[in-house]
Design a protein around this motif. Structure first.
Motif, PDB file in Angstrom:
ATOM      1  N   LEU A   1      -1.229   1.826   4.527  1.00  0.00           N
ATOM      2  CA  LEU A   1      -0.153   1.209   5.299  1.00  0.00           C
ATOM      3  C   LEU A   1       0.334  -0.092   4.672  1.00  0.00           C
ATOM      4  CD1 LEU A   1      -1.137   1.755   9.042  1.00  0.00           C
ATOM      5  CD2 LEU A   1       0.626   2.918   7.709  1.00  0.00           C
ATOM      6  N   SER A   2      -0.571  -0.893   4.137  1.00  0.00           N
ATOM      7  CA  SER A   2      -0.136  -2.172   3.576  1.00  0.00           C
ATOM      8  C   SER A   2       0.808  -1.953   2.402  1.00  0.00           C
ATOM      9  CB  SER A   2      -1.337  -3.028   3.165  1.00  0.00           C
ATOM     10  OG  SER A   2      -2.092  -2.395   2.153  1.00  0.00           O
ATOM     11  N   ILE A   3       0.540  -0.925   1.603  1.00  0.00           N
ATOM     12  CA  ILE A   3       1.415  -0.633   0.463  1.00  0.00           C
ATOM     13  C   ILE A   3       2.726  -0.019   0.919  1.00  0.00           C
ATOM     14  CG2 ILE A   3       1.659   0.787  -1.607  1.00  0.00           C
ATOM     15  CD1 ILE A   3      -1.373   0.441  -2.042  1.00  0.00           C
ATOM     16  N   LEU A   4       2.661   1.036   1.726  1.00  0.00           N
ATOM     17  CA  LEU A   4       3.882   1.727   2.133  1.00  0.00           C
ATOM     18  C   LEU A   4       4.774   0.848   3.006  1.00  0.00           C
ATOM     19  CD1 LEU A   4       2.627   5.358   2.923  1.00  0.00           C
ATOM     20  CD2 LEU A   4       3.742   4.515   0.850  1.00  0.00           C
ATOM     21  N   ASN A   5       4.184   0.079   3.903  1.00  0.00           N
ATOM     22  CA  ASN A   5       5.000  -0.767   4.775  1.00  0.00           C
ATOM     23  C   ASN A   5       5.738  -1.832   3.983  1.00  0.00           C
ATOM     24  OD1 ASN A   5       5.064  -0.045   7.560  1.00  0.00           O
ATOM     25  ND2 ASN A   5       2.892  -0.501   7.715  1.00  0.00           N
ATOM     26  N   HIS A   6       5.056  -2.445   3.032  1.00  0.00           N
ATOM     27  CA  HIS A   6       5.712  -3.478   2.230  1.00  0.00           C
ATOM     28  C   HIS A   6       6.772  -2.880   1.316  1.00  0.00           C
ATOM     29  CE1 HIS A   6       6.219  -5.893  -1.455  1.00  0.00           C
ATOM     30  NE2 HIS A   6       6.250  -6.897  -0.596  1.00  0.00           N
ATOM     31  N   ASP A   7       6.366  -1.924   0.495  1.00  0.00           N
ATOM     32  CA  ASP A   7       7.283  -1.414  -0.522  1.00  0.00           C
ATOM     33  C   ASP A   7       8.478  -0.699   0.091  1.00  0.00           C
ATOM     34  OD1 ASP A   7       5.154  -2.349  -2.016  1.00  0.00           O
ATOM     35  OD2 ASP A   7       5.165  -0.668  -3.413  1.00  0.00           O
TER      36      ASP A   7
END
Length: 450
Positions: free
Chosen positions: A124-130
Motif C-alpha cells: 500500500l505504501s508504494i501503490l498509494n504514493h506512486d
C-alpha cells in the motif's frame, strides 16, 4: 532496494503471531488492493508503482538484524516463522499505466494468510504514493496539451520519495526529471541548467553581473542551454541573454510573477531581438490548473515541482488492502463507508469500437465461462451480459507466480505508452479538471460457480 521487511506495521506481525498460535497462518487467502473512491475532484486514477512493489517483494526478507530488532515485540515461534519467510504465492494486478476507478481490483494477492497479510503495508505504501503522483501528473500532461513538462520537485519531498515521484511522473508522460537518482535507477531522462544562485554568485562589490553569469553558463553548456532571466529585471535579463548568446539561444526560463503576462512580453521581446526560435520555459508552483490557464500563452515547456510530488492536493490514492476470500469462502467487511465486496474478482473494461471506454466490470463468483469468448475471436476480449455490441478486455495480468516475478512484466516504457493510449480512450469529459463523478462507472456481476 534492500531491507524492505520492516517497512511494515507492528499489527501485521502480531496478527501472524496469533494466527500461528491458532493454527490459521496457512489458510489459503485472497487479498485485494482497491480504492473505495477517487480523491475529491478526480475523474480517474492511474496505477503506478507495480514495478517497485515487485522489487520490494524480492527483498522482503527478515535477516538477523531484522529479527534482533523484533525481539520483545513478537514471540519466538513468530520470529522463527519470519526468519524463514519467503512469499510463495501468486499475484495478479492491473499493469502499470492502467487507468483505475472506484472498486477496481488493482492487485490480487493469493497465498497463506500470514504470508499475504505481512505484505499489506509495503504494497500500500508504494501503490498509494506512486499512483497519487502519476494521477496528478497525468492531469498535468492533459492540461499541457502536448507541451513538454519537466519534473523538478525533489526539494519539496522526502529524498527517497523524490526518486519514486520522478519515476511515476515519467510514467504519466512528463518529459524529464531533475533528479539524478531517478535517472540512474530507472532511466528517466534528466534535465537541468542553473538556479538563481548561479547568477547571484557573479555579483561583486560593484554590483550584479548577469551577463558574466550567462556567458559562463553558455561557455559550459553551449548556446542550446536555457538561461534563467528573472533574477533581477526580466526585460533586462532577456536583453542580456540574447546579447551574450545571440539569437540562437535555446531557451529562457521565467520562474516568478504573472507567468501569462510575462510570457507574452518575453515572446514579443525575443522576436524583436531576432530570437524567434528561442523557447520559453515557465516554472514556479505550477499545478494542472495553472498549466491549463497558460494554454493560450506562448509557453513552450513547463517545470513542475511542489504540486506534483505532493499529488496536487491528493497525496495518497486512498487504496486499501482487504481480505476477500478464505479457503474459497468469500468474506467482506460491512462497516459503514468502508464496505468491501467479498470473493476473488476478475476485472474487465468495456469499450466501444472507437476505443472509448464505457464501464468497468468486476466479476465475482464463477467468473467468465468458456462460452463467453467473443465471436470475433479478438484475443483478450470477452462478450459479457448486458454489453450489446461493446467488447470488454481483461485488466489484470500475471505479476508473480510461486513467489517469483514473471518474466514479461511490462517495463516503465511500456507503462508510459499504455497510459498515453488509455488517456485517449477516456470519454472527453473524463479529461476535464472540473469536479464530477468518475469518468466511467463500475458494475459488479456475480456468476454462479460452475
Amino acid at each position: 532496494m534492500t531491507g524492505t521487511a520492516l517497512l511494515t506495521d507492528q499489527y501485521e506481525l502480531t496478527m501472524i503471531s496469533a494466527a500461528i498460535k491458532a493454527e490459521r497462518a496457512d489458510r489459503q487467502c485472497v487479498f485485494e488492493v482497491f480504492a473505495r473512491r477517487l480523491p475529491d475532484g478526480r475523474r480517474y486514477g492511474v496505477v503506478a508503482g507495480t514495478g517497485r512493489v515487485l522489487e520490494a517483494l524480492e527483498e522482503f526478507r527478515f535477516s538477523g538484524d531484522e529479527i534482533s530488532a523484533l525481539r520483545g515485540i513478537v514471540d519466538e515461534p513468530t520470529l522463527d516463522w519470519l526468519a524463514d519467510y519467503r512469499f510463495s504465492g501468486d499475484i495478479d494486478g492491473y499493469r502499470e499505466g492502467e487507468l483505475y476507478f472506484p472498486g477496481s481490483p488493482i492487485m490480487t494477492v493469493r497465498g497463506g494468510f500470514a504470508e499475504g497479510v505481512v505484505l499489506e503495508t509495503v504494497i500500500l505504501s508504494i501503490l498509494n504514493h506512486d499512483s497519487a503522483i502519476a494521477s496528478a501528473a497525468a492531469r498535468m500532461v492533459s492540461a499541457a496539451a502536448g507541451r513538454p513538462i519537466i519534473e523538478m520537485g525533489s526539494r519539496r519531498t522526502h529524498e527517497r520519495a523524490a526518486v519514486a515521484s520522478a519515476r511515476a511522473a515519467y510514467l504519466a508522460g512528463l518529459t524529464a526529471t531533475s533528479n539524478l537518482e531517478a535517472a540512474r535507477t530507472y532511466g528517466v531522462p534528466s534535465a537541468g541548467t542553473a538556479a538563481h544562485a548561479f547568477t547571484l554568485s557573479f555579483a561583486t562589490a560593484d554590483g550584479s553581473d548577469e551577463k558574466a553569469a550567462f556567458a559562463a553558463q553558455i561557455d559550459a553548456l553551449g548556446t542550446g542551454t536555457t538561461l534563467l532571466v528573472d533574477t533581477y529585471d526580466i526585460r533586462q535579463g532577456v536583453e542580456n541573454a540574447i546579447a551574450v548568446a545571440g539569437p540562437e539561444l535555446g531557451g529562457v526560463r521565467i520562474d516568478s510573477g504573472d507567468l501569462g503576462v510575462l510570457a507574452r512580453q518575453v515572446r514579443a521581446q525575443l522576436d524583436g531581438l531576432g530570437a524567434t526560435s528561442t523557447q520559453i520555459v515557465v516554472s514556479g508552483d505550477l499545478d494542472e490548473y495553472a498549466i491549463a490557464s497558460l494554454r493560450a500563452e506562448p509557453v513552450d515547456t513547463y517545470g513542475v515541482g511542489t504540486a506534483l510530488v505532493t499529488g496536487s492536493g491528493a497525496p495518497t490514492a486512498g487504496m486499501v488492502y482487504k481480505l476477500v476470500e478464505v479457503d474459497g469462502v468469500p468474506v467482506a467487511k460491512r462497516s459503514s463507508r468502508k464496505e468491501s465486496h467479498g470473493g476473488a474478482k476478475r476485472a474487465l473494461r468495456a469499450a466501444r469500437d472507437t476505443g472509448t471506454i464505457v464501464e468497468e466490470i468486476v466479476v465475482t463468483g464463477g467468473g467468465i465461462a468458456d462460452g463467453d469468448v467473443a465471436d470475433e475471436g479478438v484475443a483478450g476480449y470477452w462478450a459479457v451480459d448486458g454489453l450489446g455490441s461493446l467488447k470488454a478486455r481483461d485488466l489484470q495480468i500475471p505479476l508473480v507466480r510461486g513467489g517469483r516475478a514473471v518474466d514479461d512484466v511490462p517495463t516503465l516504457a511500456d507503462a508510459r505508452e499504455h497510459l498515453a493510449r488509455g488517456l485517449v480512450s477516456l470519454p472527453w469529459e473524463g479529461l476535464g479538471l472540473s469536479h464530477g463523478d468518475p469518468a466511467v462507472g463500475t458494475r459488479y456481476i456475480t456468476r454462479p460457480e460452475k
